[in-house]
Design a protein around this motif. Sequence first.
Motif, PDB file in Angstrom:
ATOM      1  N   ILE A 226       0.930  -1.203  -0.014  1.00 49.38           N
ATOM      2  CA  ILE A 226       0.000   0.031   0.190  1.00 49.38           C
ATOM      3  C   ILE A 226       0.940   1.344  -0.065  1.00 49.38           C
ATOM      4  CG2 ILE A 226      -1.741   1.444   1.350  1.00 49.38           C
ATOM      5  CD1 ILE A 226      -3.016  -1.408   2.308  1.00 49.38           C
ATOM      6  N   GLU A 227       1.948   1.226   0.622  1.00 44.99           N
ATOM      7  CA  GLU A 227       2.837   2.405   0.992  1.00 44.99           C
ATOM      8  C   GLU A 227       3.518   2.639  -0.694  1.00 44.99           C
ATOM      9  OE1 GLU A 227       7.272   3.603   2.887  1.00 44.99           O
ATOM     10  OE2 GLU A 227       5.679   2.247   4.106  1.00 44.99           O
TER      11      GLU A 227
ATOM     12  N   ILE B  34       2.188   1.941  -3.490  1.00 45.85           N
ATOM     13  CA  ILE B  34       1.258   2.359  -4.617  1.00 45.85           C
ATOM     14  C   ILE B  34       1.048   3.680  -4.112  1.00 45.85           C
ATOM     15  CG2 ILE B  34      -1.348   2.091  -4.784  1.00 45.85           C
ATOM     16  CD1 ILE B  34      -1.144  -0.882  -4.438  1.00 45.85           C
ATOM     17  N   ASN B  35       0.721   4.145  -2.789  1.00 39.27           N
ATOM     18  CA  ASN B  35       0.793   5.500  -2.509  1.00 39.27           C
ATOM     19  C   ASN B  35       1.907   6.429  -2.917  1.00 39.27           C
ATOM     20  OD1 ASN B  35      -1.784   5.310  -1.488  1.00 39.27           O
ATOM     21  ND2 ASN B  35      -1.024   4.836   0.752  1.00 39.27           N
ATOM     22  N   GLU B  36       3.052   5.927  -2.974  1.00 41.01           N
ATOM     23  CA  GLU B  36       4.133   6.740  -3.337  1.00 41.01           C
ATOM     24  C   GLU B  36       3.947   6.779  -5.040  1.00 41.01           C
ATOM     25  OE1 GLU B  36       7.964   4.757  -2.144  1.00 41.01           O
ATOM     26  OE2 GLU B  36       7.467   5.037  -0.111  1.00 41.01           O
TER      27      GLU B  36
ATOM     28  N   ILE C  44       1.386   6.930  -6.638  1.00 39.92           N
ATOM     29  CA  ILE C  44       0.397   7.804  -7.082  1.00 39.92           C
ATOM     30  C   ILE C  44       0.763   9.186  -6.679  1.00 39.92           C
ATOM     31  CG2 ILE C  44      -1.854   8.929  -6.131  1.00 39.92           C
ATOM     32  CD1 ILE C  44      -2.744   5.662  -5.547  1.00 39.92           C
ATOM     33  N   SER C  45       1.722   9.561  -5.673  1.00 39.24           N
ATOM     34  CA  SER C  45       2.176  10.668  -5.247  1.00 39.24           C
ATOM     35  C   SER C  45       3.226  11.360  -6.643  1.00 39.24           C
ATOM     36  CB  SER C  45       2.975  10.789  -3.910  1.00 39.24           C
ATOM     37  OG  SER C  45       3.377  12.023  -3.542  1.00 39.24           O
TER      38      SER C  45
ATOM     39  N   LYS D 124       1.388  12.447  -9.573  1.00 41.23           N
ATOM     40  CA  LYS D 124       0.740  13.627  -9.546  1.00 41.23           C
ATOM     41  C   LYS D 124       1.623  14.626  -9.517  1.00 41.23           C
ATOM     42  CE  LYS D 124      -2.504  15.860  -6.397  1.00 41.23           C
ATOM     43  NZ  LYS D 124      -3.301  15.950  -5.132  1.00 41.23           N
TER      44      LYS D 124
ATOM     45  N   GLU E  21      -2.254   5.146 -12.257  1.00 37.73           N
ATOM     46  CA  GLU E  21      -1.865   4.632 -10.982  1.00 37.73           C
ATOM     47  C   GLU E  21      -2.847   4.927  -9.881  1.00 37.73           C
ATOM     48  OE1 GLU E  21       1.085   3.233 -10.505  1.00 37.73           O
ATOM     49  OE2 GLU E  21       2.292   4.148 -12.157  1.00 37.73           O
ATOM     50  N   PHE E  22      -3.643   5.966  -9.542  1.00 36.76           N
ATOM     51  CA  PHE E  22      -4.650   6.026  -8.614  1.00 36.76           C
ATOM     52  C   PHE E  22      -5.665   4.857  -8.798  1.00 36.76           C
ATOM     53  CE2 PHE E  22      -8.854   7.539  -6.922  1.00 36.76           C
ATOM     54  CZ  PHE E  22      -8.173   7.983  -5.769  1.00 36.76           C
TER      55      PHE E  22
ATOM     56  N   LYS F 243      -4.940   1.905  -9.751  1.00 38.06           N
ATOM     57  CA  LYS F 243      -3.987   0.686  -9.758  1.00 38.06           C
ATOM     58  C   LYS F 243      -3.843  -0.187 -10.988  1.00 38.06           C
ATOM     59  CE  LYS F 243      -5.334   0.814  -4.873  1.00 38.06           C
ATOM     60  NZ  LYS F 243      -5.990   2.113  -4.888  1.00 38.06           N
TER      61      LYS F 243
ATOM     62  N   ASN G 156      -9.587  12.762  -3.452  1.00 31.97           N
ATOM     63  CA  ASN G 156      -8.803  11.335  -3.393  1.00 31.97           C
ATOM     64  C   ASN G 156      -9.739  10.679  -2.310  1.00 31.97           C
ATOM     65  OD1 ASN G 156      -6.997  11.992  -5.224  1.00 31.97           O
ATOM     66  ND2 ASN G 156      -5.447  12.501  -3.677  1.00 31.97           N
TER      67      ASN G 156
END
Length: 136
Positions: free
Chosen positions: A50-51, A53-55, A57-58, A61, A77-78, A80, A136
């Motif tokens: 999850i971390e 994936i969030n990286e 997405i960030s 962005k 990416e958002f 997945k 989000n």
Amino acid sequence: MKKNEVPQDKSNLESANFKELCYAVDENGEYTTAHSTGWAPKTIALDNAIEEINERISTAKNRVLNNETSPIEYYMEFHKMDPQILASYVGMWQWRVKRHFKPKVFNKLSQKTLQKYADVFEVNIDQLKNITLHEN
């Protein structure tokens, strides 16, 4: 593992009030199902995924905000996805989807093409073009 030994560790599943269905052996030696709130190794792996994936997405962005890529990459990416999956959803070749990551190309896309992406990402065209409108 025995049914009474099914792990019940703290995890994201527990905090969301979910339980995972597992197979275990009951007191008669028969296979049965049992619910688990998680176990430490799996929780660590899930948290790491999850971390990551969030990286991603960030990073996407920031790349959009710096005009290094188009919003399509951010939404991909958002949600997945990868270019191959996105291409199958919008009904285009993968090379075309990757080409649409280029801001200059993205800015020239037709309304019809933009709508295909918007439909897949479940946003309107304005949100697709301006990620700051995306909640989000």
